[in-house]
Write an enzyme that holds these catalytic residues in place. Structure first.
Site, short mmCIF file in Angstrom:
data_model
loop_
_atom_site.label_atom_id
_atom_site.label_comp_id
_atom_site.label_asym_id
_atom_site.label_seq_id
_atom_site.Cartn_x
_atom_site.Cartn_y
_atom_site.Cartn_z
N HIS A 195 -6.38 3.15 0.33
CA HIS A 195 -6.12 3.50 1.73
C HIS A 195 -6.90 4.78 1.96
O HIS A 195 -6.66 5.78 1.26
CB HIS A 195 -4.60 3.66 1.95
CG HIS A 195 -4.18 4.02 3.34
ND1 HIS A 195 -3.19 3.33 4.03
CD2 HIS A 195 -4.58 5.01 4.18
CE1 HIS A 195 -3.01 3.88 5.23
NE2 HIS A 195 -3.84 4.91 5.34
N CYS A 247 0.86 -1.20 0.00
CA CYS A 247 0.00 0.00 0.00
C CYS A 247 0.89 1.24 0.00
O CYS A 247 1.68 1.46 0.92
CB CYS A 247 -0.91 0.00 1.23
SG CYS A 247 -1.81 1.54 1.44
N HIS A 307 -9.21 14.31 0.71
CA HIS A 307 -8.61 15.42 -0.05
C HIS A 307 -9.08 16.73 0.59
O HIS A 307 -10.28 16.91 0.80
CB HIS A 307 -9.10 15.41 -1.50
CG HIS A 307 -8.76 14.17 -2.28
ND1 HIS A 307 -7.74 14.13 -3.21
CD2 HIS A 307 -9.32 12.93 -2.29
CE1 HIS A 307 -7.70 12.93 -3.77
NE2 HIS A 307 -8.65 12.18 -3.23
N HIS A 320 -8.42 8.16 2.40
CA HIS A 320 -7.78 9.48 2.40
C HIS A 320 -8.83 10.55 2.14
O HIS A 320 -9.78 10.34 1.40
CB HIS A 320 -6.66 9.56 1.37
CG HIS A 320 -7.05 9.12 -0.01
ND1 HIS A 320 -7.14 7.80 -0.36
CD2 HIS A 320 -7.37 9.83 -1.12
CE1 HIS A 320 -7.50 7.71 -1.64
NE2 HIS A 320 -7.67 8.94 -2.12
N CYS A 376 0.51 3.45 3.15
CA CYS A 376 1.18 2.85 4.32
C CYS A 376 2.69 3.09 4.22
O CYS A 376 3.35 3.36 5.23
CB CYS A 376 0.87 1.36 4.43
SG CYS A 376 -0.77 0.99 5.11
#
Ligand code: AMP
Ligand code: ZN
Length: 112
Positions: free
Chosen positions: A96, A3, A100, A98, A6
């Protein structure tokens, strides 16, 4: 796990960091879509908004507490938009979770 976000949290891939604490990490998007474009991610791997659960939702709440401070730190002064893309139709490209943060100019009234 392979990932990319990560790996950014682990420092294995470089990023332009805006903010970090024990639960979250914020960095500039590599392909900005507004004058200010920051991504805020949980340090632990959560695949998408679909994977938010009673076990990890406190991390998401924490991220939303930090978003206004991160926006200020990134220089946003006149409002911003927070977006999370989830799944195929939303064109989620990194699996993953997130958020924005987009700002630094008047944004489109369109969201889709
Ligand atoms: P999404 O399409 O919502 O999954 O957004 C993924 C975002 O991650 C895109 O806006 C990409 O430009 C951004 N991105 C991908 N790789 C990196 C990276 N190594 N550093 C910073 N941003 C990245
Ligand atoms: Zn991850």
């Amino acid at each position: 796990m392979d990932c990319i976000f990560c790996k950014i949290v682990a420092g294995e891939i470089p990023s332009n960091k805006v903010y970090e604490d024990e639960l979250c990490f914020a960095f500039y998007d590599i392909n900005p879509q507004a004058p200010v474009h920051v991504l805020v991610i949980p340090k632990t791997h959560i695949a998408s908004a679909d994977e938010v659960s009673p076990e990890n939702s406190a991390i998401v709440a924490h991220i939303f507490e930090m978003i206004p401070k991160i926006a200020v730190k990134a220089g946003v002064t006149n409002g911003y938009r927070v977006i999370t893309n989830c799944g195929e139709d939303a064109c989620q490209s990194v699996k993953h979770l997130h958020f924005h943060i987009l700002g630094g100019k008047p944004l489109s009234e369109q969201m889709a």
